[in-house]
Write a protein that holds these residues in place. Structure first.
Motif, PDB file in Angstrom:
ATOM      1  N   ALA A   1       0.816  -1.209   0.000  1.00  0.00           N
ATOM      2  CA  ALA A   1       0.000   0.000   0.000  1.00  0.00           C
ATOM      3  C   ALA A   1       0.851   1.262   0.000  1.00  0.00           C
ATOM      4  O   ALA A   1       0.474   2.275  -0.606  1.00  0.00           O
ATOM      5  CB  ALA A   1      -0.943  -0.001   1.197  1.00  0.00           C
TER       6      ALA A   1
ATOM      7  N   LEU B   1       1.730   3.141  -3.206  1.00  0.00           N
ATOM      8  CA  LEU B   1       0.685   3.889  -3.915  1.00  0.00           C
ATOM      9  C   LEU B   1       0.988   5.383  -3.950  1.00  0.00           C
ATOM     10  O   LEU B   1       0.480   6.094  -4.817  1.00  0.00           O
ATOM     11  CB  LEU B   1      -0.676   3.656  -3.249  1.00  0.00           C
ATOM     12  CG  LEU B   1      -1.231   2.223  -3.304  1.00  0.00           C
ATOM     13  CD1 LEU B   1      -2.522   2.132  -2.504  1.00  0.00           C
ATOM     14  CD2 LEU B   1      -1.461   1.784  -4.741  1.00  0.00           C
ATOM     15  N   THR B   2       1.819   5.864  -3.028  1.00  0.00           N
ATOM     16  CA  THR B   2       2.164   7.289  -3.022  1.00  0.00           C
ATOM     17  C   THR B   2       3.024   7.680  -4.211  1.00  0.00           C
ATOM     18  O   THR B   2       3.179   8.877  -4.491  1.00  0.00           O
ATOM     19  CB  THR B   2       2.899   7.657  -1.723  1.00  0.00           C
ATOM     20  OG1 THR B   2       4.021   6.788  -1.541  1.00  0.00           O
ATOM     21  CG2 THR B   2       1.954   7.543  -0.525  1.00  0.00           C
TER      22      THR B   2
ATOM     23  N   TYR C   1      -0.344   7.926  -6.956  1.00  0.00           N
ATOM     24  CA  TYR C   1      -1.568   8.707  -6.768  1.00  0.00           C
ATOM     25  C   TYR C   1      -1.313   9.956  -5.943  1.00  0.00           C
ATOM     26  O   TYR C   1      -0.418  10.003  -5.105  1.00  0.00           O
ATOM     27  CB  TYR C   1      -2.646   7.854  -6.087  1.00  0.00           C
ATOM     28  CG  TYR C   1      -3.056   6.658  -6.894  1.00  0.00           C
ATOM     29  CD1 TYR C   1      -3.910   6.780  -7.980  1.00  0.00           C
ATOM     30  CD2 TYR C   1      -2.569   5.382  -6.569  1.00  0.00           C
ATOM     31  CE1 TYR C   1      -4.282   5.674  -8.726  1.00  0.00           C
ATOM     32  CE2 TYR C   1      -2.935   4.268  -7.314  1.00  0.00           C
ATOM     33  CZ  TYR C   1      -3.788   4.417  -8.388  1.00  0.00           C
ATOM     34  OH  TYR C   1      -4.143   3.324  -9.120  1.00  0.00           O
ATOM     35  N   ARG C   2      -2.145  10.944  -6.173  1.00  0.00           N
ATOM     36  CA  ARG C   2      -2.045  12.199  -5.450  1.00  0.00           C
ATOM     37  C   ARG C   2      -2.432  12.023  -3.985  1.00  0.00           C
ATOM     38  O   ARG C   2      -3.245  11.178  -3.631  1.00  0.00           O
ATOM     39  CB  ARG C   2      -2.999  13.230  -6.072  1.00  0.00           C
ATOM     40  CG  ARG C   2      -2.689  13.595  -7.500  1.00  0.00           C
ATOM     41  CD  ARG C   2      -3.833  14.410  -8.053  1.00  0.00           C
ATOM     42  NE  ARG C   2      -3.548  14.941  -9.369  1.00  0.00           N
ATOM     43  CZ  ARG C   2      -4.474  15.226 -10.263  1.00  0.00           C
ATOM     44  NH1 ARG C   2      -5.753  15.006  -9.979  1.00  0.00           N
ATOM     45  NH2 ARG C   2      -4.135  15.732 -11.434  1.00  0.00           N
ATOM     46  N   VAL C   3      -1.891  12.914  -3.164  1.00  0.00           N
ATOM     47  CA  VAL C   3      -2.266  12.933  -1.752  1.00  0.00           C
ATOM     48  C   VAL C   3      -3.735  13.304  -1.610  1.00  0.00           C
ATOM     49  O   VAL C   3      -4.422  12.806  -0.714  1.00  0.00           O
ATOM     50  CB  VAL C   3      -1.374  13.930  -0.972  1.00  0.00           C
ATOM     51  CG1 VAL C   3      -1.821  14.037   0.484  1.00  0.00           C
ATOM     52  CG2 VAL C   3       0.088  13.499  -1.034  1.00  0.00           C
TER      53      VAL C   3
ATOM     54  N   VAL D   1      -6.097  12.342  -3.289  1.00  0.00           N
ATOM     55  CA  VAL D   1      -6.898  11.139  -3.505  1.00  0.00           C
ATOM     56  C   VAL D   1      -6.704  10.169  -2.342  1.00  0.00           C
ATOM     57  O   VAL D   1      -7.669   9.673  -1.753  1.00  0.00           O
ATOM     58  CB  VAL D   1      -6.527  10.461  -4.837  1.00  0.00           C
ATOM     59  CG1 VAL D   1      -7.245   9.121  -4.984  1.00  0.00           C
ATOM     60  CG2 VAL D   1      -6.867  11.368  -6.013  1.00  0.00           C
ATOM     61  N   LEU D   2      -5.444   9.895  -1.997  1.00  0.00           N
ATOM     62  CA  LEU D   2      -5.158   8.928  -0.942  1.00  0.00           C
ATOM     63  C   LEU D   2      -5.564   9.428   0.440  1.00  0.00           C
ATOM     64  O   LEU D   2      -6.094   8.665   1.254  1.00  0.00           O
ATOM     65  CB  LEU D   2      -3.657   8.596  -0.943  1.00  0.00           C
ATOM     66  CG  LEU D   2      -3.123   7.788  -2.124  1.00  0.00           C
ATOM     67  CD1 LEU D   2      -1.621   7.631  -2.009  1.00  0.00           C
ATOM     68  CD2 LEU D   2      -3.793   6.430  -2.192  1.00  0.00           C
TER      69      LEU D   2
ATOM     70  N   MET E   1      -9.285   9.069   1.335  1.00  0.00           N
ATOM     71  CA  MET E   1      -9.623   7.653   1.420  1.00  0.00           C
ATOM     72  C   MET E   1      -9.156   7.056   2.746  1.00  0.00           C
ATOM     73  O   MET E   1      -9.894   6.319   3.418  1.00  0.00           O
ATOM     74  CB  MET E   1      -8.995   6.891   0.246  1.00  0.00           C
ATOM     75  CG  MET E   1      -9.614   7.202  -1.109  1.00  0.00           C
ATOM     76  SD  MET E   1      -8.756   6.350  -2.463  1.00  0.00           S
ATOM     77  CE  MET E   1      -8.997   4.643  -1.997  1.00  0.00           C
ATOM     78  N   VAL E   2      -7.934   7.379   3.133  1.00  0.00           N
ATOM     79  CA  VAL E   2      -7.389   6.860   4.388  1.00  0.00           C
ATOM     80  C   VAL E   2      -8.150   7.417   5.587  1.00  0.00           C
ATOM     81  O   VAL E   2      -8.444   6.693   6.549  1.00  0.00           O
ATOM     82  CB  VAL E   2      -5.881   7.188   4.481  1.00  0.00           C
ATOM     83  CG1 VAL E   2      -5.347   6.886   5.874  1.00  0.00           C
ATOM     84  CG2 VAL E   2      -5.093   6.396   3.440  1.00  0.00           C
TER      85      VAL E   2
ATOM     86  N   MET F   1      -0.395   4.506   6.972  1.00  0.00           N
ATOM     87  CA  MET F   1      -0.635   5.285   5.768  1.00  0.00           C
ATOM     88  C   MET F   1      -0.635   6.789   5.990  1.00  0.00           C
ATOM     89  O   MET F   1      -0.076   7.542   5.187  1.00  0.00           O
ATOM     90  CB  MET F   1      -1.939   4.841   5.105  1.00  0.00           C
ATOM     91  CG  MET F   1      -1.837   3.511   4.386  1.00  0.00           C
ATOM     92  SD  MET F   1      -0.574   3.480   3.076  1.00  0.00           S
ATOM     93  CE  MET F   1      -1.304   4.584   1.861  1.00  0.00           C
TER      94      MET F   1
ATOM     95  N   ILE G   1       2.055   8.944   4.028  1.00  0.00           N
ATOM     96  CA  ILE G   1       1.638   9.933   3.031  1.00  0.00           C
ATOM     97  C   ILE G   1       2.223  11.300   3.365  1.00  0.00           C
ATOM     98  O   ILE G   1       2.723  12.019   2.482  1.00  0.00           O
ATOM     99  CB  ILE G   1       0.101  10.006   2.956  1.00  0.00           C
ATOM    100  CG1 ILE G   1      -0.462   8.713   2.353  1.00  0.00           C
ATOM    101  CG2 ILE G   1      -0.346  11.207   2.114  1.00  0.00           C
ATOM    102  CD1 ILE G   1      -1.971   8.601   2.474  1.00  0.00           C
TER     103      ILE G   1
END
Length: 417
Positions: A68, A71-72, A75-77, A79-80, A83-84, A118, A122
Motif C-alpha cells: 500500500a 501507492l504514493t 496517486y495524489r495525496v 486522492v489517498l 480515502m485513508v 498510511m 503519506i
C-alpha cells in the motif's frame, strides 16, 4: 527567503502535512494505550494477551504497508488522504461499538494501518517529494502535528474518560477524521501528480542514481539501518503501550504520569526544529549516527528512577530522539536513495517500523507475564541503543562516500498540474 514568506507560499501543503500527522493519532500507540486498562477489563485480557492482540494486528498492517505504501508513487495525496481518513473514521466508529474479542485484532490492524502506517507515510513522502532544498524545514513543520497530538491528547482523553464512557471518545475521533477528509481534498486542489515528476526534478541519491526499492534492499546500508528503524518504534511503543502498568510500578497516578507528556513534547519540538534546520545545512550523514544516543539515557532513567522528577528527565531524553526521528530519518532516505521512487522505499521502511511497533508491546507484555519486570527490561533496551549507535556510525560513514557532491534540484513551492 524569510520564514513568514516561506509559510505563506507553501501554506496549503505544509498544512496538509501537519493535519495528516496530527490525525494519525488515532492509530498511534500513545493514543490507543490510553484505553488499555478499559479494553483489558472489558474483554478480560491479561497484559500478555492484550500485547499479543496488538502485536498481531500491527504485524498484519506492516505486511500490507509494503504494497500500500508504494501507492504514493502513483496517486495524489488529495486522492489517498481522504480515502485513508474515511477508513480511519469507520474503524474508530467500530471501536466504539465492538463487543467481540475476536474483532480486536482486526480493529487494531485497521487503526495501525490507516493511522501509524498510511497517514504518517503519506505525510512524510509528500514533504520529501514536494520540497528539496528545504526538505528538513518542511518535515519539521509537518511534524508539528505529531507533537501537538502527543502533548495534549493524552491529558485531554484521560480527563474526558472521568466524565464519559471511553467508547464515546472513539466516536469523537471518528467524526474528526470524517470531517477532515474534504478539507484535505480542498487544500490540495492544485496538487502536483507524483507520476508527472520527471527524473530531472527529483533529487538523486548515492552514486548519482535514482534508486528503486529492489536496489535499496540489496545495498548493505539498508540492513545497517534496520535496527535503528525497529528500535525507537519497538521500545517507544512499548513504553507508551504499558504506561498504565509502568505508572503502577512507579507508584504514581496515571493522570500524573501523562502530565509529563508536555515535557516530552517540548523537547520533541525543540529538537525537531533544530534537526530540520541543521539537516538542510549539514545533511543527514553527519547527524544520523548520533540521534538515538538520548534513548540510552532515557531508558536508563526510566529503569532506575525513584521519584517523579527523574521520570521527567527520562521524558526529556525520550523527546530529544523523538524530535530528531520526526525529520532526520525521513530526509535520510531521500538523500541517500533519491526521491524518484521514495514512496516505494519508504513503504518498506514504514513496514519495518510498524513491525517494530508490533514486536515491542507483544514482547514486553509476555515478559511482564513471565515475571521479568518492566524496569529490568528497560536496562536491556538502553544497551540495545548503544549497539545501534555504533552500527549507524559504521554503515553511514561508509555509504556517505557515494553521495553526490552536489544535487541540482529545485524546491517545489507552488505545485502546478
Amino acid at each position: 527567503m524569510r520564514l513568514t514568506d516561506y509559510l505563506r507560499e507553501n501554506a496549503p501543503f505544509l498544512t496538509v502535512g501537519a493535519m495528516l500527522t496530527f490525525l494519525s493519532a488515532s492509530g498511534q500507540t500513545y493514543f490507543i494505550s490510553i484505553f488499555a486498562g478499559e479494553i483489558r477489563v472489558a474483554f478480560g485480557l491479561s497484559h500478555g494477551a492484550w500485547g499479543g492482540i496488538y502485536m498481531l494486528g500491527t504485524m498484519a498492517s506492516a505486511v500490507v504497508m509494503i504494497w500500500a505504501g508504494s501507492l504514493t508513487d502513483r496517486y495524489r495525496v488529495r486522492v489517498l488522504g481522504p480515502m485513508v481518513l474515511t477508513g480511519m473514521a469507520i474503524t474508530c466508529g467500530a471501536m466504539a461499538f465492538n463487543q467481540w474479542v475476536w474483532a480486536l485484532p482486526v480493529l487494531i490492524f485497521a487503526l495501525r494501518f490507516f493511522g501509524q502506517g498510511m497517514m504518517t507515510h503519506i505525510a512524510v513522502v509528500a514533504m520529501a517529494r514536494w520540497f528539496v532544498a528545504t526538505r528538513g524545514k518542511a518535515l519539521s513543520i509537518a511534524s508539528f502535528g505529531f507533537a501537538f497530538g502527543e502533548a495534549f491528547l493524552p491529558m485531554a482523553i484521560v480527563a474526558a474518560m472521568s466524565m464519559t464512557a471511553w467508547q464515546n471518545l472513539w466516536l469523537v475521533a471518528a467524526g474528526i477524521s470524517l470531517l477532515s477528509a474534504p478539507i484535505i481534498a480542498w487544500l490540495l486542489s492544485q496538487e502536483r501528480t507524483p507520476a508527472s515528476l520527471a527524473n530531472s526534478e527529483s533529487s538523486v541519491g548515492m552514486r548519482g542514481n535514482h534508486w528503486m526499492r529492489s536496489n535499496a534492499l540489496r545495498h548493505p546500508l539498508f540492513w545497517c539501518m534496520v535496527p535503528s528503524i525497529i528500535g525507537p518504534s519497538a521500545f517507544n511503543t512499548a513504553f507508551f503501550f504499558h504506561q498504565v502498568h509502568f505508572a503502577q510500578v512507579k507508584g504514581i497516578e496515571h493522570l500524573i504520569f501523562v502530565s509529563f507528556f508536555p515535557i516530552f513534547t517540548a523537547l520533541t519540538v525543540i529538537v525537531m526544529i533544530s534537526a530540520g534546520w541543521a539537516l538542510d545545512k549539514y545533511g543527514t550523514a553527519r547527524l544520523m549516527p548520533f540521534f538515538q544516543v538520548p534513548m540510552v539515557f532515557a531508558f536508563l532513567t526510566f529503569a532506575l528512577s525513584q521519584d517523579t522528577w527523574s521520570l521527567a528527565l527520562g521524558f526529556a531524553f525520550l523527546g530529544m530522539t523523538s524530535g530528531a526521528n520526526a525529520t532526520l530519518p525521513n530526509a535520510f532516505w531521500a538523500e541517500f536513495y533519491g526521491t524518484a521512487h521514495i514512496g516505494a522505499i519508504k513503504a518498506m521502511v514504514m513496514a519495518v517500523m510498524v513491525l517494530g511497533s508490533a514486536i515491542g508491546p507483544g514482547m514486553t507484555g509476555i515478559m511482564i507475564d513471565q515475571g521479568i519486570g518492566i524496569e529490568t527490561q528497560f536496562l536491556g533496551v538502553a544497551l540495545y541503543f548503544v549497539g545501534v549507535t555504533g552500527l549507524m556510525m559504521w554503515g553511514i560513514g561508509r555509504a556517505a562516500r557515494d553521495l553526490p557532491l552536489a544535487q541540482i534540484s529545485t524546491e517545489i513551492k507552488t505545485p502546478q498540474q
